[in-house]
Design an enzyme around this catalytic site. Structure first.
Site, mmCIF file in Angstrom:
data_model
loop_
_atom_site.group_PDB
_atom_site.id
_atom_site.type_symbol
_atom_site.label_atom_id
_atom_site.label_comp_id
_atom_site.label_asym_id
_atom_site.label_seq_id
_atom_site.Cartn_x
_atom_site.Cartn_y
_atom_site.Cartn_z
ATOM 1 N N LYS A 141 0.849 -1.198 0.000
ATOM 2 C CA LYS A 141 0.000 0.000 0.000
ATOM 3 C C LYS A 141 0.881 1.243 0.000
ATOM 4 C CE LYS A 141 -3.932 1.999 2.518
ATOM 5 N NZ LYS A 141 -4.828 1.837 3.695
ATOM 6 N N SER A 190 -9.815 1.522 2.734
ATOM 7 C CA SER A 190 -8.954 2.308 1.864
ATOM 8 C C SER A 190 -7.877 1.504 1.146
ATOM 9 C CB SER A 190 -8.272 3.405 2.689
ATOM 10 O OG SER A 190 -7.422 2.832 3.661
ATOM 11 N N SER A 248 -10.068 -0.746 7.068
ATOM 12 C CA SER A 248 -9.460 -0.605 5.734
ATOM 13 C C SER A 248 -8.651 -1.796 5.242
ATOM 14 C CB SER A 248 -8.584 0.645 5.689
ATOM 15 O OG SER A 248 -9.377 1.797 5.586
#
Lengths: 504, 100
Positions: free
Chosen positions: A80, A155, A179
Protein backbone atom coordinates in the site's frame (compact mmCIF):
# COMPACT_ATOMS: atom_id res chain seq x y z
CA UNK A 1 5.81 -25.06 -13.28
CA UNK A 2 2.67 -24.14 -15.21
CA UNK A 3 1.38 -20.93 -13.69
CA UNK A 4 3.39 -19.39 -10.90
CA UNK A 5 0.66 -16.83 -10.17
CA UNK A 6 -1.62 -19.60 -8.93
CA UNK A 7 0.69 -20.72 -6.13
CA UNK A 8 0.09 -19.68 -2.53
CA UNK A 9 2.84 -17.70 -0.83
CA UNK A 10 3.85 -20.67 1.32
CA UNK A 11 4.08 -22.94 -1.76
CA UNK A 12 6.08 -20.31 -3.64
CA UNK A 13 8.55 -19.88 -0.77
CA UNK A 14 8.98 -23.66 -0.52
CA UNK A 15 9.60 -23.98 -4.26
CA UNK A 16 12.18 -21.20 -4.22
CA UNK A 17 13.91 -22.68 -1.17
CA UNK A 18 13.99 -26.12 -2.83
CA UNK A 19 15.44 -24.67 -6.03
CA UNK A 20 12.47 -25.79 -8.17
CA UNK A 21 11.99 -22.23 -9.34
CA UNK A 22 13.99 -19.01 -9.00
CA UNK A 23 12.75 -15.86 -7.31
CA UNK A 24 13.39 -14.09 -10.63
CA UNK A 25 11.02 -16.45 -12.46
CA UNK A 26 8.32 -15.98 -9.83
CA UNK A 27 8.71 -12.20 -9.89
CA UNK A 28 8.68 -12.06 -13.71
CA UNK A 29 5.50 -14.13 -13.85
CA UNK A 30 3.73 -11.74 -11.49
CA UNK A 31 5.04 -8.62 -13.26
CA UNK A 32 3.67 -10.10 -16.50
CA UNK A 33 0.34 -10.73 -14.86
CA UNK A 34 0.27 -7.09 -13.70
CA UNK A 35 1.02 -6.00 -17.26
CA UNK A 36 -1.83 -8.11 -18.59
CA UNK A 37 -4.47 -7.14 -16.05
CA UNK A 38 -3.75 -3.78 -14.50
CA UNK A 39 -5.21 -1.73 -17.31
CA UNK A 40 -8.55 -3.20 -16.21
CA UNK A 41 -7.96 -3.36 -12.45
CA UNK A 42 -5.67 -0.38 -11.77
CA UNK A 43 -4.39 -1.82 -8.50
CA UNK A 44 -0.92 -0.27 -8.76
CA UNK A 45 0.20 3.35 -8.70
CA UNK A 46 3.85 2.54 -9.18
CA UNK A 47 5.71 -0.49 -10.49
CA UNK A 48 9.47 -0.67 -10.83
CA UNK A 49 10.32 -3.82 -12.76
CA UNK A 50 14.06 -3.41 -12.29
CA UNK A 51 13.82 -2.78 -8.56
CA UNK A 52 11.61 -5.85 -8.09
CA UNK A 53 13.87 -8.07 -10.22
CA UNK A 54 16.93 -6.83 -8.31
CA UNK A 55 15.27 -7.85 -5.04
CA UNK A 56 14.47 -11.25 -6.54
CA UNK A 57 18.05 -11.67 -7.77
CA UNK A 58 19.32 -10.93 -4.26
CA UNK A 59 17.24 -13.87 -2.98
CA UNK A 60 18.54 -16.17 -5.73
CA UNK A 61 22.11 -15.10 -5.00
CA UNK A 62 21.66 -15.73 -1.27
CA UNK A 63 20.34 -19.21 -1.99
CA UNK A 64 23.21 -19.93 -4.38
CA UNK A 65 25.65 -18.85 -1.66
CA UNK A 66 24.03 -21.27 0.78
CA UNK A 67 22.74 -18.51 3.06
CA UNK A 68 19.61 -19.24 5.12
CA UNK A 69 16.43 -17.93 3.47
CA UNK A 70 13.53 -16.27 5.27
CA UNK A 71 10.10 -17.97 5.41
CA UNK A 72 8.78 -15.84 2.54
CA UNK A 73 11.97 -15.44 0.50
CA UNK A 74 11.21 -14.86 -3.17
CA UNK A 75 7.49 -14.20 -2.67
CA UNK A 76 6.11 -11.11 -4.47
CA UNK A 77 4.11 -8.55 -2.53
CA UNK A 78 2.00 -5.48 -3.31
CA UNK A 79 2.60 -2.63 -0.85
CA UNK A 80 0.00 0.00 0.00
CA UNK A 81 1.35 3.39 -1.03
CA UNK A 82 1.24 4.68 2.54
CA UNK A 83 4.50 3.02 3.65
CA UNK A 84 7.78 4.73 2.80
CA UNK A 85 10.29 2.82 0.70
CA UNK A 86 13.56 4.21 -0.60
CA UNK A 87 13.83 4.17 -4.37
CA UNK A 88 10.08 4.54 -4.96
CA UNK A 89 7.57 7.35 -4.61
CA UNK A 90 5.12 7.49 -1.69
CA UNK A 91 1.92 9.36 -2.55
CA UNK A 92 -0.74 8.12 -0.11
CA UNK A 93 -3.12 8.53 -3.05
CA UNK A 94 -2.78 12.31 -2.73
CA UNK A 95 -1.79 15.05 -5.13
CA UNK A 96 -0.08 16.81 -2.24
CA UNK A 97 2.61 14.07 -2.22
CA UNK A 98 2.68 13.43 -5.97
CA UNK A 99 6.21 12.46 -6.92
CA UNK A 100 7.62 12.59 -3.36
CA UNK A 101 10.45 10.12 -2.84
CA UNK A 102 10.94 9.50 0.87
CA UNK A 103 14.54 9.56 2.12
CA UNK A 104 14.00 6.58 4.46
CA UNK A 105 12.49 3.08 4.68
CA UNK A 106 9.55 2.22 6.91
CA UNK A 107 10.24 -0.51 9.45
CA UNK A 108 7.75 -2.75 7.61
CA UNK A 109 9.75 -2.42 4.37
CA UNK A 110 12.99 -3.11 6.23
CA UNK A 111 11.49 -6.32 7.63
CA UNK A 112 10.20 -7.38 4.22
CA UNK A 113 13.72 -6.97 2.81
CA UNK A 114 15.25 -9.00 5.63
CA UNK A 115 12.70 -11.75 4.97
CA UNK A 116 13.48 -11.80 1.25
CA UNK A 117 9.99 -10.67 0.24
CA UNK A 118 9.98 -9.04 -3.21
CA UNK A 119 8.03 -5.76 -3.32
CA UNK A 120 6.51 -5.44 -6.80
CA UNK A 121 5.24 -1.90 -6.36
CA UNK A 122 2.95 0.49 -4.53
CA UNK A 123 -0.83 0.10 -4.58
CA UNK A 124 -3.71 2.54 -4.93
CA UNK A 125 -5.66 3.71 -1.91
CA UNK A 126 -8.18 6.26 -0.70
CA UNK A 127 -6.32 9.51 -0.13
CA UNK A 128 -4.45 9.25 3.21
CA UNK A 129 -6.45 6.05 3.88
CA UNK A 130 -9.73 7.95 4.27
CA UNK A 131 -12.49 6.03 2.58
CA UNK A 132 -14.06 2.64 2.01
CA UNK A 133 -13.93 2.35 -1.78
CA UNK A 134 -10.55 3.64 -3.09
CA UNK A 135 -12.58 6.19 -5.08
CA UNK A 136 -10.96 8.96 -3.01
CA UNK A 137 -7.57 8.40 -4.67
CA UNK A 138 -6.22 11.34 -6.64
CA UNK A 139 -4.89 8.85 -9.19
CA UNK A 140 -8.03 7.10 -10.42
CA UNK A 141 -10.29 4.35 -9.11
CA UNK A 142 -9.37 0.69 -8.64
CA UNK A 143 -11.77 -1.94 -9.97
CA UNK A 144 -12.92 -5.08 -8.18
CA UNK A 145 -11.67 -8.15 -10.10
CA UNK A 146 -15.01 -9.89 -9.40
CA UNK A 147 -16.92 -7.15 -11.23
CA UNK A 148 -14.95 -4.31 -12.75
CA UNK A 149 -17.88 -1.89 -12.31
CA UNK A 150 -17.66 -2.27 -8.53
CA UNK A 151 -15.39 -0.97 -5.79
CA UNK A 152 -12.59 -3.19 -4.36
CA UNK A 153 -13.20 -1.79 -0.88
CA UNK A 154 -11.00 0.72 0.83
CA UNK A 155 -8.95 2.31 1.86
CA UNK A 156 -6.53 -0.52 0.95
CA UNK A 157 -8.40 -1.30 -2.29
CA UNK A 158 -5.33 -1.49 -4.53
CA UNK A 159 -3.83 -4.14 -2.27
CA UNK A 160 -7.01 -6.24 -2.07
CA UNK A 161 -7.57 -6.04 -5.83
CA UNK A 162 -3.94 -7.05 -6.54
CA UNK A 163 -4.29 -10.24 -4.49
CA UNK A 164 -7.75 -11.10 -5.87
CA UNK A 165 -6.47 -10.54 -9.44
CA UNK A 166 -3.46 -12.84 -8.82
CA UNK A 167 -1.04 -9.98 -9.43
CA UNK A 168 0.61 -10.91 -6.12
CA UNK A 169 -0.01 -13.68 -3.58
CA UNK A 170 0.55 -11.21 -0.73
CA UNK A 171 -0.20 -7.57 -0.06
CA UNK A 172 0.05 -5.15 2.82
CA UNK A 173 -2.64 -2.72 3.83
CA UNK A 174 -3.45 -0.53 6.79
CA UNK A 175 -6.59 -0.64 8.89
CA UNK A 176 -7.84 2.36 10.87
CA UNK A 177 -11.56 1.57 10.95
CA UNK A 178 -11.75 -1.47 8.66
CA UNK A 179 -9.46 -0.60 5.73
CA UNK A 180 -7.96 -4.11 5.56
CA UNK A 181 -10.96 -6.21 6.58
CA UNK A 182 -13.61 -4.52 4.40
CA UNK A 183 -11.54 -4.69 1.15
CA UNK A 184 -10.66 -8.31 1.94
CA UNK A 185 -14.34 -9.16 2.41
CA UNK A 186 -15.55 -7.60 -0.84
CA UNK A 187 -12.76 -9.19 -2.93
CA UNK A 188 -13.01 -12.70 -1.46
CA UNK A 189 -9.60 -12.85 0.25
CA UNK A 190 -8.14 -13.00 3.78
CA UNK A 191 -7.25 -9.75 5.55
CA UNK A 192 -6.06 -9.23 9.11
CA UNK A 193 -5.85 -6.21 11.37
CA UNK A 194 -3.36 -7.28 14.05
CA UNK A 195 -3.59 -6.04 17.64
CA UNK A 196 -2.87 -2.30 17.73
CA UNK A 197 0.87 -1.90 18.33
CA UNK A 198 1.82 -5.29 16.86
CA UNK A 199 3.18 -3.83 13.61
CA UNK A 200 5.46 -0.78 13.70
CA UNK A 201 4.01 2.48 12.40
CA UNK A 202 7.47 3.93 11.70
CA UNK A 203 7.37 5.07 8.08
CA UNK A 204 3.60 4.58 7.86
CA UNK A 205 2.18 7.99 6.97
CA UNK A 206 -0.19 8.80 9.84
CA UNK A 207 -3.95 9.23 9.50
CA UNK A 208 -5.29 8.47 12.99
CA UNK A 209 -2.37 7.53 15.21
CA UNK A 210 -4.31 5.80 17.98
CA UNK A 211 -6.03 3.50 15.45
CA UNK A 212 -3.73 2.99 12.42
CA UNK A 213 -2.35 -0.54 12.10
CA UNK A 214 -0.62 -2.33 9.23
CA UNK A 215 -1.55 -5.89 8.39
CA UNK A 216 -1.53 -8.66 5.78
CA UNK A 217 -3.71 -9.58 2.80
CA UNK A 218 -3.41 -13.10 1.38
CA UNK A 219 -5.38 -15.82 -0.36
CA UNK A 220 -5.06 -18.23 2.58
CA UNK A 221 -5.05 -17.95 6.37
CA UNK A 222 -1.60 -19.57 6.56
CA UNK A 223 -0.12 -17.07 4.08
CA UNK A 224 -1.58 -14.19 6.09
CA UNK A 225 -0.01 -15.64 9.25
CA UNK A 226 3.40 -15.98 7.60
CA UNK A 227 3.31 -12.34 6.52
CA UNK A 228 1.94 -11.26 9.91
CA UNK A 229 4.95 -12.86 11.59
CA UNK A 230 7.38 -11.11 9.22
CA UNK A 231 5.75 -7.69 9.77
CA UNK A 232 5.13 -7.79 13.51
CA UNK A 233 7.44 -7.36 16.47
CA UNK A 234 8.76 -4.64 18.74
CA UNK A 235 10.29 -1.57 17.12
CA UNK A 236 12.05 1.04 19.29
CA UNK A 237 11.31 3.62 16.57
CA UNK A 238 7.56 3.43 17.33
CA UNK A 239 6.68 4.42 20.90
CA UNK A 240 3.34 2.58 20.67
CA UNK A 241 4.92 -0.67 19.50
CA UNK A 242 4.19 -3.61 21.83
CA UNK A 243 7.33 -4.87 23.59
CA UNK A 244 6.31 -8.53 23.84
CA UNK A 245 6.69 -11.67 21.72
CA UNK A 246 4.48 -11.95 18.62
CA UNK A 247 1.60 -14.37 19.36
CA UNK A 248 2.05 -17.82 17.69
CA UNK A 249 -0.01 -16.95 14.61
CA UNK A 250 1.74 -19.35 12.21
CA UNK A 251 1.43 -22.32 14.57
CA UNK A 252 -2.26 -21.42 14.99
CA UNK A 253 -2.80 -21.23 11.23
CA UNK A 254 -1.18 -24.65 10.80
CA UNK A 255 -3.66 -26.07 13.29
CA UNK A 256 -0.96 -26.82 15.86
CA UNK A 257 -2.93 -25.10 18.63
CA UNK A 258 -6.02 -27.20 17.86
CA UNK A 259 -9.24 -26.57 15.95
CA UNK A 260 -12.53 -25.11 17.09
CA UNK A 261 -13.79 -28.14 19.02
CA UNK A 262 -14.82 -26.94 22.46
CA UNK A 263 -13.98 -23.31 21.70
CA UNK A 264 -16.49 -20.68 22.77
CA UNK A 265 -17.60 -18.41 19.95
CA UNK A 266 -19.77 -15.33 20.55
CA UNK A 267 -22.10 -13.98 17.89
CA UNK A 268 -22.55 -10.23 18.43
CA UNK A 269 -26.27 -9.32 18.46
CA UNK A 270 -25.56 -5.70 17.48
CA UNK A 271 -23.58 -6.65 14.35
CA UNK A 272 -26.18 -8.51 12.32
CA UNK A 273 -29.83 -8.35 11.29
CA UNK A 274 -31.16 -4.90 10.41
CA UNK A 275 -28.90 -3.06 7.97
CA UNK A 276 -27.22 -6.26 6.76
CA UNK A 277 -28.07 -7.48 3.25
CA UNK A 278 -29.98 -10.82 3.08
CA UNK A 279 -27.15 -12.48 1.12
CA UNK A 280 -24.61 -11.37 3.73
CA UNK A 281 -26.79 -12.53 6.62
CA UNK A 282 -27.42 -15.91 4.92
CA UNK A 283 -23.68 -16.65 4.46
CA UNK A 284 -23.07 -15.54 8.04
CA UNK A 285 -25.79 -17.82 9.42
CA UNK A 286 -24.27 -20.74 7.48
CA UNK A 287 -20.87 -20.06 9.05
CA UNK A 288 -22.45 -20.08 12.50
CA UNK A 289 -24.11 -23.43 11.76
CA UNK A 290 -20.88 -24.81 10.36
CA UNK A 291 -18.92 -23.83 13.47
CA UNK A 292 -21.54 -25.47 15.64
CA UNK A 293 -21.30 -28.66 13.59
CA UNK A 294 -17.52 -28.56 14.04
CA UNK A 295 -17.91 -28.67 17.79
CA UNK A 296 -17.69 -24.98 18.71
CA UNK A 297 -19.91 -23.72 21.48
CA UNK A 298 -21.70 -20.78 19.83
CA UNK A 299 -23.53 -18.30 22.04
CA UNK A 300 -25.14 -14.92 21.42
CA UNK A 301 -23.34 -11.96 23.03
CA UNK A 302 -24.74 -8.48 23.51
CA UNK A 303 -22.42 -5.48 23.21
CA UNK A 304 -24.78 -2.49 23.47
CA UNK A 305 -22.08 0.18 23.14
CA UNK A 306 -21.19 -1.06 19.65
CA UNK A 307 -24.18 0.95 18.40
CA UNK A 308 -22.11 4.06 19.18
CA UNK A 309 -18.91 2.91 17.47
CA UNK A 310 -19.66 4.72 14.22
CA UNK A 311 -20.27 8.18 15.75
CA UNK A 312 -17.30 7.76 18.12
CA UNK A 313 -15.00 6.70 15.30
CA UNK A 314 -16.06 9.55 13.02
CA UNK A 315 -15.07 12.00 15.77
CA UNK A 316 -11.83 10.37 16.94
CA UNK A 317 -10.35 9.59 13.52
CA UNK A 318 -11.07 13.02 11.96
CA UNK A 319 -9.76 14.76 15.10
CA UNK A 320 -6.48 12.90 14.94
CA UNK A 321 -6.33 13.39 11.16
CA UNK A 322 -6.79 17.15 11.44
CA UNK A 323 -3.72 17.24 13.67
CA UNK A 324 -1.62 14.70 11.73
CA UNK A 325 -2.24 16.25 8.32
CA UNK A 326 -1.14 19.70 9.51
CA UNK A 327 2.34 18.57 8.46
CA UNK A 328 1.37 18.84 4.80
CA UNK A 329 1.97 22.55 4.56
CA UNK A 330 4.05 22.78 1.39
CA UNK A 331 7.22 23.81 3.20
CA UNK A 332 9.57 20.79 3.43
CA UNK A 333 8.21 18.23 0.97
CA UNK A 334 5.40 17.67 -1.46
CA UNK A 335 3.33 20.19 -3.38
CA UNK A 336 3.68 23.95 -2.93
CA UNK A 337 1.18 26.22 -4.71
CA UNK A 338 0.65 29.97 -4.77
CA UNK A 339 4.25 30.86 -3.91
CA UNK A 340 4.33 33.92 -6.17
CA UNK A 341 6.45 36.15 -3.96
CA UNK A 342 3.42 38.20 -2.91
CA UNK A 343 1.56 35.59 -0.84
CA UNK A 344 2.63 35.07 2.77
CA UNK A 345 3.26 31.67 4.29
CA UNK A 346 -0.29 31.16 5.61
CA UNK A 347 -1.81 31.91 2.22
CA UNK A 348 0.64 29.58 0.49
CA UNK A 349 -0.28 26.83 2.94
CA UNK A 350 -4.02 27.38 2.39
CA UNK A 351 -3.66 27.41 -1.39
CA UNK A 352 -1.36 24.37 -1.35
CA UNK A 353 -3.74 22.36 0.81
CA UNK A 354 -6.76 23.45 -1.26
CA UNK A 355 -5.05 22.20 -4.42
CA UNK A 356 -3.40 19.16 -2.88
CA UNK A 357 -6.19 17.56 -0.83
CA UNK A 358 -9.36 15.95 -2.19
CA UNK A 359 -12.89 16.47 -0.83
CA UNK A 360 -12.99 13.66 1.77
CA UNK A 361 -9.69 14.73 3.32
CA UNK A 362 -10.92 18.33 3.49
CA UNK A 363 -14.20 17.22 5.08
CA UNK A 364 -12.40 15.22 7.74
CA UNK A 365 -9.83 17.92 8.51
CA UNK A 366 -12.63 20.45 9.02
CA UNK A 367 -14.74 17.99 11.02
CA UNK A 368 -11.79 17.19 13.28
CA UNK A 369 -10.85 20.84 13.66
CA UNK A 370 -14.43 21.53 14.72
CA UNK A 371 -14.56 18.61 17.17
CA UNK A 372 -11.31 19.73 18.82
CA UNK A 373 -12.12 23.45 18.98
CA UNK A 374 -12.82 25.31 22.22
CA UNK A 375 -16.41 24.97 23.32
CA UNK A 376 -17.02 21.73 21.41
CA UNK A 377 -14.17 19.53 22.64
CA UNK A 378 -16.07 18.06 25.61
CA UNK A 379 -19.28 17.42 23.66
CA UNK A 380 -17.57 15.75 20.72
CA UNK A 381 -13.98 14.48 21.07
CA UNK A 382 -14.13 14.07 24.87
CA UNK A 383 -17.43 12.25 24.68
CA UNK A 384 -16.20 10.00 21.86
CA UNK A 385 -13.24 8.93 24.00
CA UNK A 386 -15.63 7.94 26.76
CA UNK A 387 -17.63 5.86 24.31
CA UNK A 388 -14.36 4.20 23.40
CA UNK A 389 -14.04 3.15 27.04
CA UNK A 390 -17.57 1.68 26.99
CA UNK A 391 -16.77 -0.28 23.82
CA UNK A 392 -13.59 -1.61 25.41
CA UNK A 393 -15.58 -2.70 28.47
CA UNK A 394 -18.10 -4.53 26.25
CA UNK A 395 -15.24 -6.43 24.59
CA UNK A 396 -13.53 -7.23 27.90
CA UNK A 397 -16.80 -8.53 29.35
CA UNK A 398 -17.39 -10.66 26.25
CA UNK A 399 -13.90 -12.19 26.30
CA UNK A 400 -14.42 -13.31 29.89
CA UNK A 401 -17.02 -15.70 28.46
CA UNK A 402 -15.93 -16.46 24.90
CA UNK A 403 -12.66 -17.02 23.00
CA UNK A 404 -13.59 -15.20 19.79
CA UNK A 405 -16.39 -12.96 18.57
CA UNK A 406 -18.03 -13.36 15.19
CA UNK A 407 -19.90 -11.02 12.82
CA UNK A 408 -20.29 -10.32 9.12
CA UNK A 409 -17.36 -8.12 7.99
CA UNK A 410 -19.49 -5.71 5.96
CA UNK A 411 -23.23 -4.97 5.73
CA UNK A 412 -23.25 -5.40 1.93
CA UNK A 413 -21.28 -6.90 -0.94
CA UNK A 414 -19.14 -4.56 -3.11
CA UNK A 415 -21.23 -1.61 -4.25
CA UNK A 416 -21.07 -0.04 -7.73
CA UNK A 417 -18.39 2.58 -8.36
CA UNK A 418 -19.88 6.06 -7.92
CA UNK A 419 -22.91 4.97 -5.87
CA UNK A 420 -21.78 6.52 -2.56
CA UNK A 421 -19.08 8.88 -3.81
CA UNK A 422 -20.64 12.13 -2.56
CA UNK A 423 -22.69 10.70 0.32
CA UNK A 424 -20.28 10.51 3.29
CA UNK A 425 -22.72 8.90 5.72
CA UNK A 426 -23.61 6.08 3.29
CA UNK A 427 -19.89 5.50 2.70
CA UNK A 428 -19.13 5.45 6.44
CA UNK A 429 -21.70 2.67 6.98
CA UNK A 430 -19.46 0.24 5.07
CA UNK A 431 -17.38 0.13 8.28
CA UNK A 432 -20.26 -0.56 10.65
CA UNK A 433 -19.01 -3.98 11.78
CA UNK A 434 -15.27 -3.31 11.68
CA UNK A 435 -15.19 -0.12 13.77
CA UNK A 436 -15.71 -1.64 17.25
CA UNK A 437 -12.52 -3.72 17.27
CA UNK A 438 -10.57 -0.78 15.83
CA UNK A 439 -11.61 1.38 18.77
CA UNK A 440 -10.86 -1.48 21.19
CA UNK A 441 -7.53 -2.41 19.58
CA UNK A 442 -7.94 -6.17 19.40
CA UNK A 443 -7.03 -8.35 16.42
CA UNK A 444 -9.64 -9.07 13.74
CA UNK A 445 -9.67 -11.11 10.54
CA UNK A 446 -11.96 -11.15 7.52
CA UNK A 447 -12.30 -14.51 5.84
CA UNK A 448 -14.28 -15.44 2.67
CA UNK A 449 -17.67 -16.87 3.66
CA UNK A 450 -19.06 -17.51 0.19
CA UNK A 451 -20.93 -15.54 -2.45
CA UNK A 452 -23.88 -13.31 -1.61
CA UNK A 453 -26.14 -11.09 -3.67
CA UNK A 454 -25.18 -10.91 -7.38
CA UNK A 455 -22.60 -13.66 -6.84
CA UNK A 456 -20.19 -11.31 -5.09
CA UNK A 457 -17.96 -12.28 -2.14
CA UNK A 458 -19.09 -12.02 1.47
CA UNK A 459 -16.69 -11.95 4.40
CA UNK A 460 -17.02 -13.16 7.97
CA UNK A 461 -15.18 -11.31 10.72
CA UNK A 462 -13.37 -13.05 13.60
CA UNK A 463 -12.33 -10.89 16.55
CA UNK A 464 -10.21 -11.72 19.61
CA UNK A 465 -8.81 -10.11 22.74
CA UNK A 466 -5.81 -7.78 22.63
CA UNK A 467 -2.57 -9.75 22.04
CA UNK A 468 -4.51 -12.96 21.29
CA UNK A 469 -4.01 -12.73 17.53
CA UNK A 470 -3.42 -16.48 17.35
CA UNK A 471 -7.10 -17.05 18.21
CA UNK A 472 -8.39 -15.51 14.97
CA UNK A 473 -5.87 -17.58 12.96
CA UNK A 474 -6.80 -20.76 14.80
CA UNK A 475 -10.53 -20.38 14.12
CA UNK A 476 -9.91 -18.85 10.68
CA UNK A 477 -7.81 -21.79 9.50
CA UNK A 478 -10.33 -24.38 10.72
CA UNK A 479 -13.22 -22.51 9.15
CA UNK A 480 -11.34 -21.98 5.87
CA UNK A 481 -10.67 -25.67 5.48
CA UNK A 482 -14.29 -26.65 6.30
CA UNK A 483 -15.69 -24.06 3.88
CA UNK A 484 -13.34 -25.07 1.07
CA UNK A 485 -14.33 -28.68 1.53
CA UNK A 486 -17.94 -27.60 1.07
CA UNK A 487 -17.12 -25.45 -1.98
CA UNK A 488 -14.77 -28.00 -3.54
CA UNK A 489 -11.86 -25.53 -3.61
CA UNK A 490 -10.94 -21.93 -2.79
CA UNK A 491 -13.59 -19.27 -3.39
CA UNK A 492 -11.09 -17.31 -5.46
CA UNK A 493 -11.14 -20.08 -8.11
CA UNK A 494 -14.41 -18.48 -9.23
CA UNK A 495 -13.04 -14.98 -9.85
CA UNK A 496 -13.19 -13.97 -13.55
CA UNK A 497 -9.99 -14.64 -15.47
CA UNK A 498 -9.65 -10.98 -16.67
CA UNK A 499 -7.13 -11.67 -19.44
CA UNK A 500 -9.01 -11.78 -22.75
CA UNK A 501 -8.93 -15.30 -24.11
CA UNK A 502 -6.48 -16.22 -21.36
CA UNK A 503 -6.22 -19.89 -20.48
CA UNK A 504 -5.94 -21.07 -16.91
CA UNK B 1 -25.82 21.10 17.55
CA UNK B 2 -25.64 24.70 16.32
CA UNK B 3 -26.32 25.25 12.62
CA UNK B 4 -23.18 25.88 10.60
CA UNK B 5 -23.29 29.23 8.86
CA UNK B 6 -21.11 30.23 5.98
CA UNK B 7 -19.03 32.32 8.41
CA UNK B 8 -18.50 29.29 10.64
CA UNK B 9 -17.25 27.26 7.70
CA UNK B 10 -14.99 30.14 6.66
CA UNK B 11 -13.57 30.19 10.20
CA UNK B 12 -13.09 26.40 10.22
CA UNK B 13 -11.43 26.54 6.81
CA UNK B 14 -9.04 29.22 8.05
CA UNK B 15 -8.14 27.18 11.14
CA UNK B 16 -7.66 24.16 8.84
CA UNK B 17 -5.51 26.19 6.41
CA UNK B 18 -7.80 25.40 3.48
CA UNK B 19 -8.73 27.98 0.88
CA UNK B 20 -12.34 27.35 -0.18
CA UNK B 21 -14.56 28.92 -2.84
CA UNK B 22 -18.04 30.12 -1.87
CA UNK B 23 -19.57 27.09 -3.59
CA UNK B 24 -17.29 24.74 -1.67
CA UNK B 25 -18.16 26.47 1.61
CA UNK B 26 -21.86 25.87 1.01
CA UNK B 27 -21.34 22.25 -0.09
CA UNK B 28 -19.05 21.29 2.81
CA UNK B 29 -21.26 23.23 5.21
CA UNK B 30 -24.28 21.10 4.32
CA UNK B 31 -22.31 17.86 4.51
CA UNK B 32 -20.65 18.73 7.82
CA UNK B 33 -24.05 19.50 9.34
CA UNK B 34 -25.33 16.08 8.34
CA UNK B 35 -22.21 14.36 9.69
CA UNK B 36 -22.24 16.34 12.95
CA UNK B 37 -25.90 15.49 13.49
CA UNK B 38 -25.04 11.81 13.08
CA UNK B 39 -22.03 11.80 15.39
CA UNK B 40 -23.63 13.96 18.11
CA UNK B 41 -25.22 10.70 19.32
CA UNK B 42 -22.10 10.09 21.41
CA UNK B 43 -23.69 12.49 23.93
CA UNK B 44 -26.48 9.95 24.59
CA UNK B 45 -24.17 7.61 26.53
CA UNK B 46 -21.04 7.80 28.63
CA UNK B 47 -21.70 9.71 31.81
CA UNK B 48 -19.24 11.78 33.83
CA UNK B 49 -17.88 8.79 35.73
CA UNK B 50 -16.58 7.11 32.54
CA UNK B 51 -12.88 7.82 31.96
CA UNK B 52 -11.73 8.56 28.40
CA UNK B 53 -9.68 6.04 26.41
CA UNK B 54 -6.95 7.71 24.39
CA UNK B 55 -5.08 4.64 23.21
CA UNK B 56 -6.18 1.11 22.51
CA UNK B 57 -3.21 -0.57 24.16
CA UNK B 58 -1.77 1.85 26.72
CA UNK B 59 2.00 2.08 27.09
CA UNK B 60 3.70 4.53 29.44
CA UNK B 61 7.07 6.21 29.75
CA UNK B 62 8.59 4.83 26.57
CA UNK B 63 12.18 6.00 26.29
CA UNK B 64 15.23 4.97 24.31
CA UNK B 65 18.87 4.94 25.38
CA UNK B 66 20.32 8.45 25.20
CA UNK B 67 22.73 7.65 22.39
CA UNK B 68 23.63 10.05 19.61
CA UNK B 69 22.90 8.57 16.18
CA UNK B 70 23.51 10.27 12.82
CA UNK B 71 20.57 12.05 11.19
CA UNK B 72 19.75 11.86 7.49
CA UNK B 73 22.25 13.50 5.10
CA UNK B 74 21.26 17.09 4.28
CA UNK B 75 20.99 16.36 0.56
CA UNK B 76 18.52 13.51 1.19
CA UNK B 77 16.34 15.71 3.37
CA UNK B 78 16.31 18.63 0.94
CA UNK B 79 15.74 16.39 -2.07
CA UNK B 80 11.97 16.50 -1.54
CA UNK B 81 11.75 20.22 -0.78
CA UNK B 82 9.48 22.32 -3.00
CA UNK B 83 12.17 25.05 -2.83
CA UNK B 84 15.66 25.05 -1.36
CA UNK B 85 18.40 27.65 -1.22
CA UNK B 86 21.87 27.65 0.38
CA UNK B 87 21.35 24.15 1.85
CA UNK B 88 18.15 25.25 3.56
CA UNK B 89 14.41 25.08 2.94
CA UNK B 90 13.26 28.25 1.22
CA UNK B 91 9.85 29.36 2.53
CA UNK B 92 7.52 32.28 1.71
CA UNK B 93 7.65 35.33 3.96
CA UNK B 94 6.22 34.59 7.38
CA UNK B 95 5.20 38.15 8.37
CA UNK B 96 2.66 40.44 6.73
CA UNK B 97 3.88 43.76 5.33
CA UNK B 98 2.61 45.77 8.32
CA UNK B 99 4.24 43.39 10.78
CA UNK B 100 7.69 43.64 9.27
Amino acid sequence: MSDLTRLDASETAASVAAGQVTAREVTSAHLDRVNQTDEQVHAFLHIDRNLALAAADAVDAARAAGEPLGPLAGVPLALKDVFTMRGAPTTCGSKILDGWRPPYDSTVVERLRQAGVVVLGKTNMDEFAMGSSTENSAFGVTHNPWDLQRIPGGSSGGSSAAVAARQAPLAIGTDTGGSIRQPAAVTGIVGVKPTYGAVSRYGLVAFSSSLDQGGPFARTVLDAALLHEVMAGHDPKDATSIDAPVPPVVAAARGELGGVDGLKVGVVSQLQGEGYEPGVQARFDEVVELLTSMGADVVEVSCPSFDYALPAYYLIAPSECSSNLARFDGMRYGLRAGDDGANGVEQVMAITRAEGFGPEVKRRIMLGTYALSAGYYDAYYGQAQKVRTLIRRDFEAAYRDVDVLLSPTTPTVAFPIGERADDPIAMYKADLATLPSSLYGGPAMSLPAGLGDEDLPVGVQLMAAVQRDEQVYRVGAALESALQERWGGPLLDRVPELVQGGAA
Amino acid sequence: MPALHRDDIAHLARLSRLQLTDAERDHYGEQLEVILAAVARVAEVAADDVPPTTHAVPVVNVTRPDVVVPCLPRGDVLSGAPAAEDDRFRVPRILDEEEQ
